[in-house]
Write a protein that holds these residues in place. Structure first.
Motif, mmCIF file in Angstrom:
data_model
loop_
_atom_site.group_PDB
_atom_site.id
_atom_site.type_symbol
_atom_site.label_atom_id
_atom_site.label_comp_id
_atom_site.label_asym_id
_atom_site.label_seq_id
_atom_site.Cartn_x
_atom_site.Cartn_y
_atom_site.Cartn_z
ATOM 1 N N LEU A 78 0.822 -1.213 0.000
ATOM 2 C CA LEU A 78 0.000 0.000 0.000
ATOM 3 C C LEU A 78 0.862 1.272 0.000
ATOM 4 C CD1 LEU A 78 -2.705 1.466 0.287
ATOM 5 C CD2 LEU A 78 -2.470 1.169 2.740
ATOM 6 N N HIS A 79 1.476 1.562 1.132
ATOM 7 C CA HIS A 79 2.468 2.629 1.162
ATOM 8 C C HIS A 79 3.785 2.007 0.726
ATOM 9 C CE1 HIS A 79 -0.002 4.718 4.558
ATOM 10 N NE2 HIS A 79 -0.603 4.735 3.393
ATOM 11 N N PHE A 80 4.589 2.764 0.004
ATOM 12 C CA PHE A 80 5.859 2.194 -0.461
ATOM 13 C C PHE A 80 6.657 1.727 0.761
ATOM 14 C CE2 PHE A 80 10.281 3.047 -2.218
ATOM 15 C CZ PHE A 80 10.359 1.806 -2.813
ATOM 16 N N ASN A 81 7.010 0.427 0.774
ATOM 17 C CA ASN A 81 7.515 -0.196 2.001
ATOM 18 C C ASN A 81 8.551 -1.282 1.696
ATOM 19 O OD1 ASN A 81 7.715 -0.996 4.687
ATOM 20 N ND2 ASN A 81 5.869 -2.257 4.612
ATOM 21 N N PRO A 82 9.671 -0.899 1.085
ATOM 22 C CA PRO A 82 10.657 -1.914 0.686
ATOM 23 C C PRO A 82 11.301 -2.623 1.866
ATOM 24 C CG PRO A 82 11.549 0.294 0.375
ATOM 25 C CD PRO A 82 10.096 0.458 0.715
ATOM 26 N N ALA A 83 11.277 -2.048 3.070
ATOM 27 C CA ALA A 83 11.927 -2.665 4.228
ATOM 28 C C ALA A 83 10.939 -3.460 5.093
ATOM 29 C CB ALA A 83 12.607 -1.590 5.080
ATOM 30 N N SER A 84 9.697 -3.627 4.625
ATOM 31 C CA SER A 84 8.685 -4.414 5.345
ATOM 32 C C SER A 84 8.526 -3.969 6.804
ATOM 33 C CB SER A 84 9.017 -5.909 5.299
ATOM 34 O OG SER A 84 8.973 -6.367 3.980
ATOM 35 N N LYS A 85 8.302 -2.695 6.990
ATOM 36 C CA LYS A 85 8.089 -2.166 8.342
ATOM 37 C C LYS A 85 6.611 -1.843 8.543
ATOM 38 C CE LYS A 85 12.753 -0.755 9.194
ATOM 39 N NZ LYS A 85 13.656 0.217 9.799
ATOM 40 N N ASP A 86 6.298 -1.353 9.768
ATOM 41 C CA ASP A 86 4.932 -0.929 10.069
ATOM 42 C C ASP A 86 4.748 0.522 9.641
ATOM 43 O OD1 ASP A 86 4.286 -3.349 11.301
ATOM 44 O OD2 ASP A 86 5.033 -2.658 13.248
ATOM 45 N N PRO A 105 14.545 7.993 -2.113
ATOM 46 C CA PRO A 105 15.490 8.351 -3.184
ATOM 47 C C PRO A 105 14.837 8.338 -4.566
ATOM 48 C CG PRO A 105 15.851 6.095 -2.483
ATOM 49 C CD PRO A 105 14.856 6.681 -1.521
ATOM 50 N N LEU A 106 15.463 9.044 -5.485
ATOM 51 C CA LEU A 106 14.951 9.121 -6.861
ATOM 52 C C LEU A 106 15.680 8.183 -7.810
ATOM 53 C CD1 LEU A 106 14.468 12.999 -7.173
ATOM 54 C CD2 LEU A 106 12.751 11.259 -6.630
ATOM 55 N N SER A 107 16.616 7.368 -7.250
ATOM 56 C CA SER A 107 17.296 6.373 -8.085
ATOM 57 C C SER A 107 17.640 5.177 -7.212
ATOM 58 C CB SER A 107 18.567 6.956 -8.709
ATOM 59 O OG SER A 107 19.506 7.241 -7.694
ATOM 60 N N GLY A 108 18.086 4.100 -7.846
ATOM 61 C CA GLY A 108 18.472 2.900 -7.105
ATOM 62 C C GLY A 108 17.296 1.976 -6.845
ATOM 63 N N PRO A 109 17.552 0.861 -6.132
ATOM 64 C CA PRO A 109 16.515 -0.170 -5.953
ATOM 65 C C PRO A 109 15.294 0.311 -5.168
ATOM 66 C CG PRO A 109 18.466 -0.673 -4.641
ATOM 67 C CD PRO A 109 18.835 0.464 -5.541
#
Ligand code: CU
Ligand code: ZN
Length: 158
Positions: free
Chosen positions: A67-75, A110-114
């Motif tokens: 839902l919210h951008f959450n690449p680190a799988s946090k709350d 960030p605007l670049s990278g993974p």
């Protein structure tokens, strides 16, 4: 310097532009100007998908970590919290004239990278984001900020 912009549109008469800049590996500066919102606090997030085919609904699915951008799988949390989604930018304060001009500096978008937010979206909500602390069943997921009332896709600029 990397630059991006999101043009905010809505079926409810809300419009604006949000600009993003990032120097090297530094934080991203978000400079926004929107009008047509009700006065008060409105949750403001980066959502995972840059898809507005079904309006702001297609930017991410509730109760799924996308839902919210959450690449680190946090709350869900507030921008100052360690435990937060990358996309958790807190609230925007709208004045009595229905406009908001704001600047946010954040190191998680960030605007670049993974973990780039380019090609994703920004969303304004009907209500206040409780920053994960409201005690509602949705607090740790969305901040219980209510419906998505305006959004735009984050596109890189030259
Ligand atoms: Cu949101
Ligand atoms: Zn969140």
């Amino acid at each position: 310097m990397l630059k991006a912009v999101a043009v905010i549109t809505s079926s409810e008469g809300i419009s604006g532009k949000i600009f993003f800049t990032q120097e090297g590996d530094g934080p991203t500066t978000v400079t926004g100007s929107v009008s047509g919102l009700k006065p008060g606090l409105h949750g403001f997030h980066v959502h995972t998908f840059g898809d507005t085919t079904n309006g702001c609904l297609s930017t991410g699915i509730v109760n799924w970590q996308g839902l919210h951008f959450n690449p680190a799988s946090k709350d869900h949390g507030g921008p100052e919290d360690e435990n937060r989604h990358a996309g958790d930018l807190g609230n925007v304060n709208v004045g009595d004239d229905g406009t908001a001009n704001f600047t946010i500096v954040d190191k998680h978008i960030p605007l670049s990278g993974p973990h780039s937010i380019a090609g994703r979206s920004v969303v304004f909500h009907e209500g206040r984001d409780d920053l994960g602390k409201g005690g509602h069943e949705l607090s740790k997921i969305t901040g219980n900020a209510g419906d998505r009332i305006a959004c735009g896709i984050i596109g890189l600029q030259e």
